[in-house]
Design an enzyme around this catalytic site. Structure first.
Site, mmCIF file in Angstrom:
data_model
loop_
_atom_site.group_PDB
_atom_site.id
_atom_site.type_symbol
_atom_site.label_atom_id
_atom_site.label_comp_id
_atom_site.label_asym_id
_atom_site.label_seq_id
_atom_site.Cartn_x
_atom_site.Cartn_y
_atom_site.Cartn_z
ATOM 1 N N GLY A 97 -15.376 0.024 -3.646
ATOM 2 C CA GLY A 97 -15.928 0.754 -2.835
ATOM 3 C C GLY A 97 -15.949 0.664 -1.019
ATOM 4 N N LYS A 119 -14.035 3.932 10.251
ATOM 5 C CA LYS A 119 -13.592 2.760 9.481
ATOM 6 C C LYS A 119 -13.869 1.572 10.416
ATOM 7 C CE LYS A 119 -9.530 0.676 7.393
ATOM 8 N NZ LYS A 119 -8.034 0.779 6.804
ATOM 9 N N ASP A 131 -17.288 -8.404 6.232
ATOM 10 C CA ASP A 131 -18.232 -8.122 7.294
ATOM 11 C C ASP A 131 -18.579 -6.547 7.861
ATOM 12 O OD1 ASP A 131 -15.714 -7.586 8.344
ATOM 13 O OD2 ASP A 131 -15.820 -9.398 9.895
ATOM 14 N N GLY A 132 -17.637 -5.895 7.040
ATOM 15 C CA GLY A 132 -18.001 -4.339 7.353
ATOM 16 C C GLY A 132 -17.098 -3.939 8.667
ATOM 17 N N ARG A 189 -10.074 8.379 -4.254
ATOM 18 C CA ARG A 189 -8.926 7.606 -4.506
ATOM 19 C C ARG A 189 -8.927 7.551 -6.024
ATOM 20 N NH1 ARG A 189 -9.250 3.757 -0.204
ATOM 21 N NH2 ARG A 189 -10.249 4.698 1.668
ATOM 22 N N ASP A 259 -7.195 1.691 -5.682
ATOM 23 C CA ASP A 259 -8.035 2.181 -4.821
ATOM 24 C C ASP A 259 -7.633 2.552 -3.512
ATOM 25 O OD1 ASP A 259 -7.668 -0.916 -4.485
ATOM 26 O OD2 ASP A 259 -9.020 -0.912 -3.051
ATOM 27 N N ASN A 260 -6.131 2.343 -3.243
ATOM 28 C CA ASN A 260 -5.615 2.818 -2.114
ATOM 29 C C ASN A 260 -4.682 3.988 -2.416
ATOM 30 O OD1 ASN A 260 -6.908 0.827 -0.639
ATOM 31 N ND2 ASN A 260 -5.272 -0.554 -0.621
ATOM 32 N N ASP A 269 -5.013 4.175 3.844
ATOM 33 C CA ASP A 269 -5.329 2.715 4.030
ATOM 34 C C ASP A 269 -4.236 1.992 4.382
ATOM 35 O OD1 ASP A 269 -7.798 3.238 3.017
ATOM 36 O OD2 ASP A 269 -7.749 1.831 1.636
HETATM 37 P P1 AMP Z 1 -8.086 -2.923 1.146
HETATM 38 O O1 AMP Z 1 -7.187 -3.297 0.163
HETATM 39 O O2 AMP Z 1 -8.058 -3.285 2.539
HETATM 40 O O3 AMP Z 1 -7.945 -1.204 1.040
HETATM 41 O O4 AMP Z 1 -9.597 -3.282 0.890
HETATM 42 C C1 AMP Z 1 -9.944 -3.306 -0.498
HETATM 43 C C2 AMP Z 1 -11.579 -3.571 -0.419
HETATM 44 O O5 AMP Z 1 -12.059 -4.313 0.572
HETATM 45 C C3 AMP Z 1 -12.196 -2.193 -0.245
HETATM 46 O O6 AMP Z 1 -13.350 -1.868 -0.934
HETATM 47 C C4 AMP Z 1 -12.439 -2.293 1.406
HETATM 48 O O7 AMP Z 1 -13.523 -1.389 1.480
HETATM 49 C C5 AMP Z 1 -12.758 -3.786 1.006
HETATM 50 N N1 AMP Z 1 -12.784 -4.536 2.551
HETATM 51 C C6 AMP Z 1 -11.793 -4.884 3.146
HETATM 52 N N2 AMP Z 1 -12.044 -5.443 4.274
HETATM 53 C C7 AMP Z 1 -13.331 -5.543 4.404
HETATM 54 C C8 AMP Z 1 -14.297 -5.816 5.548
HETATM 55 N N3 AMP Z 1 -13.885 -6.550 6.672
HETATM 56 N N4 AMP Z 1 -15.676 -5.862 5.322
HETATM 57 C C9 AMP Z 1 -16.041 -5.434 4.143
HETATM 58 N N5 AMP Z 1 -15.389 -4.783 2.962
HETATM 59 C C10 AMP Z 1 -13.743 -4.683 3.145
HETATM 60 MG MG MG Z 2 -8.641 0.096 0.485
#
Ligand code: AMP
Ligand code: MG
Length: 494
Positions: A97, A119, A131-132, A189, A259-260, A269
């Site tokens: 998510g 983002k 940490d969002g 996605r 998911d990307n 992403d």
């Molecule tokens: P990514 O592979 O970077 O696309 O991230 C995979 C998942 O991790 C996605 O659900 C992102 O929303 C989540 N995510 C990545 N970095 C963070 C972060 N710093 N805080 C919260 N969720 C994250």
């Molecule tokens: Mg992603």
């Protein structure tokens, strides 16, 4: 700290549609951005702002800065975090998510309806251990690469601006927070479909798929055949074309998890991506990708594997499994055809002919053996269409092998009806970029930005927006990478 969360909502004159929010609560959690202290502009994209119908002086507005940092509400927006799942590095990862991206909503723009997403805007229900937040470093990379890809004609999500804040964010070291305002017709996605399929929520799966077809693939309802199978085929075709374009500019995505993968065939992403310097087909750009699953030469097969996951997710909407398999089948011919066409254009080949794939392959093998710079090799060949081989030849160690290849290429060109070397060179220069976002160029801009100087980000944006042009003052951006470029390690940490 002056967080203007209680101010009245800011009206930018947009008409909001918010079709994703209208899908209903099964698809998201309403989520407001978490304010960031003392935001400032890091980078802005005047061209995209214009496309979205914003006035030229929009950036002078403190209110806009606050809104795009998550500190102020935009009138008409319905902020939310969407739920999706996915396969990461080939393994089912379950629910993921929007962990740090918040969808503000969808606005009507002169370029059609566009979704706006922040983002790095704070915690959501899907943040898991994160940490969002997003750091300045990766936000600048995403901002610049979105524009680089767009200007290369490669389908991509876009980035309107980056704002920064002194708020510390912990990664390998302590960095600072930033927010990217991303823009795309949709951020849906493959993982969104996988989510509802995995949970047995067939009604939601159907609702989501119907929405995507009606909004973005209306042709899938026309004519014969199961519309969901036709959607799978259409997404496969777009994905084949997108990946062929990546391969043709030496772009490595780095994290091709399901998911990307965008349902619209957009590059999405931007994390550990890289435009290759020295050509190595097995190049791995993501320091966290130990097995090399997402190496450059694996991207086309990984895309197919991901499409297979999408097909599996859509099965409950099809009559039988064969429908999904049939819909995926064309990828196997569409991708190589698209790649040969794009690589052929890079070599000035006007009409595809048998033997073109071998001609291209011969060059790539020579480049790989000698670790020749991808971008510079093709750019120098632009000047060689008329037979002046020296500057391209200089790049290779195996001169005899190069000469043999060059003679084959020349013969192929000269056999073209009405071959004109000047026209061919010009056509090649329109598809072989002079400037790509090499890691070290991003790194230089990032290090300056971390010192509070954003001028290099701006200069790069302008150069990347016209990647095929030869302009004074940009020779450093078109040059070979320095030795230290090889030491740059880009991981999933962002
Ligand atoms: P990514 O592979 O970077 O696309 O991230 C995979 C998942 O991790 C996605 O659900 C992102 O929303 C989540 N995510 C990545 N970095 C963070 C972060 N710093 N805080 C919260 N969720 C994250
Ligand atoms: Mg992603």
């Amino acid at each position: 700290m002056n967080l203007a969360v209680d101010s009245p909502a800011l009206d930018l004159g947009w008409t909001w549609r918010n079709r994703f929010a209208d899908l209903g609560p099964a698809f998201f959690t309403p989520t407001s951005p978490t304010p960031l202290p003392e935001p400032h502009w890091v980078a802005t994209h005047p061209g995209l702002a214009r496309e979205l119908g914003l006035p030229p002086d929009a950036w002078a507005s403190k209110d806009l800065l606050e809104a795009l940092s998550g500190n102020r509400t935009l009138a008409g927006s319905r902020p939310l975090a969407s739920v999706y799942s996915g396969h990461q590095f080939g393994v089912w990862a379950g629910q993921l998510g929007d962990g740090r991206a918040i969808l503000l909503g969808e606005v009507d723009t002169p370029a059609g309806p566009m979704e706006l997403q922040l983002k790095g805007a704070g915690l959501t229900r899907y943040s898991r251990m994160g940490d969002g937040r997003a750091v300045l470093r990766s936000s600048i990379r995403e901002f610049l690469c979105s524009e680089a890809m767009h200007a290369l004609g490669i389908p991509t999500t876009r980035a309107l601006c980056v704002t920064g804040s002194p708020q510390p964010v912990i990664r390998e070291t302590v960095e600072t927070a930033a927010v990217v305002t991303r823009v795309a017709p949709s951020f849906i996605r493959f993982g969104h479909f996988e989510h509802f399929a995995a949970n047995g929520q067939t009604e939601q799966l159907r609702q989501l798929t119907d929405f995507v077809i009606d909004a973005f693939y209306p042709d899938c309802r026309e004519g014969v055949g199961n519309p969901y199978a036709r959607l799978l085929e259409a997404v496969s075709a777009r994905t084949a074309e997108m990946v062929a374009q990546w391969q043709a500019v030496g772009f490595c995505h780095g994290v091709m998890n399901t998911d990307n993968m965008s349902i619209l065939g957009l590059t999405i992403d931007y994390g550990p991506f890289q435009f290759m310097d020295a050509f190595n087909p097995a190049h791995i750009c993501n320091h966290s990708d130990n097995g090399g699953r997402y190496a450059y030469h694996r991207q086309p097969n990984v895309a197919y594997w991901n499409l297979f996951c999408l097909g599996q997710a859509l099965l409950p909407l099809m009559d039988d499994q064969q429908q999904a398999l049939d819909a995926l089948e064309p990828y196997k011919t569409l991708f190589p055809a698209a790649l040969t066409r794009r690589m052929g254009a890079k070599l000035g080949l006007a009409e595809p002919q048998p033997g073109d794939a071998e001609l291209v392959d011969g060059l790539m093998q020579l480049m790989a053996k000698d670790g020749v710079d991808f971008t510079i090799a093709f750019r120098r060949l632009c000047d060689a269409a008329g037979g002046e081989r020296e500057s391209a030849r200089d790049l290779f160690l195996q001169r005899e092998a190069f000469d043999a290849w060059f003679d084959r290429w020349q013969a192929r060109l000269q056999a073209q009806t009405g071959f004109d070397p000047v026209e061919t060179s010009a056509a090649m220069r329109r598809v072989n970029p002079r400037i790509v976002l090499r890691n070290h160029l991003g790194q230089i801009a990032i290090e300056r930005a971390q010192q509070g100087d954003f001028s290099e980000v701006d200069r790069l944006l302008k150069a990347l927006a016209a990647p095929f042009d030869e302009r004074a003052g940009e020779d450093d951006l078109a040059a070979f990478p320095p030795d230290w470029a090889q030491q740059i390690e880009i991981s999933c940490s962002s």
